[in-house]
Design a protein around this motif. Structure first.
Motif: not given
Length: 590
Positions: A495-497, A507-517, A525-526
């Motif tokens: 998953f990338g943002a 927003l980009a960092m949060f959604l990336h980390n949320y989905v990956v977890k 990566g972001v």
């Protein structure tokens, strides 16, 4: 996604004329007679899982259902690949072209190596530099008007790879082995100097060749003045689309032209713009303005700051944590009075004349998260619109009530995007997941705007205009990923943002980390990236890459209905949580 990576995916479905009853070997990429400059290339395709797929006699790794994506090396020139499954065989020719200039067989300069490569215009006393690629130990010179300039052989210099190389981790500089000759000079007076004449001498032989670009020295007392005719003129750091973007210039902006290169104009604050986005104001003098009082205008969901000017001048924007900085160029402050009452967004507005002709306004913001801005000229008054935070209603069953969210299913119509091993197109996958996400967001109370709801052409400009018009709380462009030709399609997944404006980073960092977890999905990566759908400033705008179409294993999750619904649920939950956290931070002043 991937036209911006330079990757064009072709669908090539083949059937065997001698085995029509058998399931076909499918080779989606590369097509036959493909050209690339990379040292290797991946092959995307599928065949029934029973048996082997061979490329040039060697078996390739496949997923459980039979998909494959090996990367194979390329020699310069033509490369022939034979892909075989049982009694079906495809021949694919791939030509690797060199990115290095090539010297001719006889005495001569490398093709297209003479610079300036286009007509240029510069100011008196400004450096004018020339370069040429020629054989080692040669004598190279340039005749320009009445002066002769010797070009010296330069130490080895590195070539920078394309920006997209960061996406494959292959962004190291490449050392050139060719001899590059360079030299610079200045000219004191305005004149049309014509084309330079390059001379090359080696082993007693001499050739001359005119340069491709005409050279003009322009008078500082007779500078042309342009007006921006595009709604948002694209300002750049240099004279081509390869250079980085600066703050767009609102329609009506005026500036003097201090240099030219081809169709590109250098403006008086050292930015470049394509002449197609401007018009010449005949007889106008270089614009300069004073600025005195600054006012504001409260709106229901935004604050507009009004900067009355004598003429519309270039502007620059910088977003900081708890700060928004606006710079007016070609401007001198006579400011004594600024009115700004208690405001839900701005705690204080400061200004300073940071350099001659450059005034900077710093908006100290009450909250850390910014929700979008717009710039426009009303005649000669600059209007800056700063959006307020969206209203938070705190409804447990509908936590997104009152939030307008824009979803942009990437590609569509003739723009198919990437392709999976079976030929399934990214544009279709984007639409499926976007509709599922829309439904989940609506359940949570959001109002959702879609840039498309079926398979149709929607240009990048149209998508940007929809965001600007709708002014959503956030905008999310939904894509699935691919790679440049030399990427490792077999092993790259996740998953990338992507974000561009600082207001979109959270927003980009949060959604990336949320989905990956939550999905235990690999992280691609972001990225800060200057993409058409991350550039809109009217709202926090991000582009999400939910997975890799070209990865044999990840593709199976992309087309799995249960996995699609799971992704939509997690994304909707992640968006909801981000709003909750943002709202909590807003209330505490973070």
């Amino acid at each position: 996604m991937k036209t911006f990576f330079g990757l064009i995916i072709f669908n090539c479905f083949f059937t065997s004329s001698v085995a029509l009853a058998q399931p076909a070997l499918v080779v989606v990429f590369p097509p036959n007679n493909y050209q690339t400059s990379t040292e290797k290339i991946f092959f995307i395709g599928t065949a029934p899982s029973a048996g082997q797929v061979l490329i040039n006699g060697k078996p390739v790794k496949r997923s459980k259902v039979g998909h494959f994506a090996p990367s194979l090396p390329l020699q310069l020139g033509e490369n022939l690949f034979k892909i075989r499954y049982q009694n079906q065989e495809r021949e694919i020719r791939v030509t690797r072209i060199s990115t290095q200039p090539t010297l001719p067989q006889g005495l001569g300069f490398a093709k297209d190596s003479l610079t300036p490569a286009r007509d240029i215009a510069r100011l008196p006393g400004e450096l004018i530099c020339f370069s040429a690629v020629a054989p080692p130990n040669a004598s190279v010179s340039v005749q320009l008007a009445n002066q002769t300039l010797t070009l010296a052989s330069q130490p080895q210099q590195a070539q920078l790879p394309a920006n997209s190389s960061i996406l494959t981790g292959r962004n190291q500089p490449i050392t050139s082995i060719l001899s590059n000759y360079q030299g610079c000079t200045t000219v004191a007076n305005a004149a049309d100097l014509g084309k330079p004449q390059f001379s090359l001498t080696l082993n007693g032989q001499t050739i001359t060749q005119p340069g491709p670009g005409n050279i003009e020295i322009i008078s500082p007392a007779q500078l042309s003045v342009i007006e921006v005719t595009a709604d948002a003129g694209v300002a750049r750091t240099g004279p081509s689309t390869d250079y980085s973007r600066l703050t767009p210039l609102p329609k009506g902006t005026r500036a003097a032209v201090t240099g030219r290169e081809g169709e590109w104009l250098r403006l008086d604050y050292d930015a470049w713009i394509n002449s197609k986005e401007t018009r010449i104001l005949t007889g106008a003098v270089p614009p300069q303005t004073m600025i005195r009082s600054v006012a504001y205008r409260p709106l229901s969901n935004a604050t507009e700051i009004l900067f009355p000017l004598q003429v519309p001048v270039p502007v620059s924007v910088e977003q900081k944590n708890h700060g928004f900085v606006l710079t007016l160029h070609n401007t001198t402050a006579q400011t004594d009075t600024i009115r700004l009452d208690d405001n839900p967004l701005i705690s204080r507005l400061d200004w300073q004349q940071i350099a001659p002709g450059k005034v900077q306004y710093t908006f100290n913001l009450k909250k850390g998260q910014q929700w979008g801005y717009k710039l426009r000229y009303d005649n000669s008054t600059l209007v800056l619109k700063l959006r307020h935070p969206p209203v938070w209603r705190n409804k447990k069953r509908q936590p997104l009530l009152g939030k307008k969210i824009l979803l942009d299913p990437g590609h569509g119509g003739k723009e198919s995007g990437a392709s999976g091993p079976t030929g399934y197109l990214e544009k279709d996958a984007n639409l499926v997941i976007s509709k599922l996400l829309r439904d989940e967001l609506v359940k949570r109370g959001a109002t959702v705007v879609m840039t498309r709801e079926d398979d149709r052409d929607v240009s990048l400009v149209e998508r940007q205009e929809i965001i600007s018009k709708e002014e959503p709380a956030i905008a999310i462009s939904v894509h699935y990923n691919a790679l440049p030709d030399d990427g490792d399609a077999e092993n790259t997944k996740g998953f990338g943002a992507f974000w561009y404006h600082p207001q979109s980073h959270s927003l980009a960092m949060f959604l990336h980390n949320y989905v990956v977890k939550k999905l235990n999905q690999p992280s691609y990566g972001v990225f800060w990236n200057n993409l058409a759908l991350t550039r809109p400033s009217a709202a926090p705008s991000v582009l999400l890459e939910l997975g890799f179409m070209i990865n044999p294993d990840e593709f199976e999750q992309i087309v799995n209905p249960k996995k699609q619904q799971q992704m939509a649920n997690v994304l909707a939950d992640g968006i909801t949580e981000w709003f909750k956290i943002s709202q909590s931070n807003q209330s505490r002043g973070f």
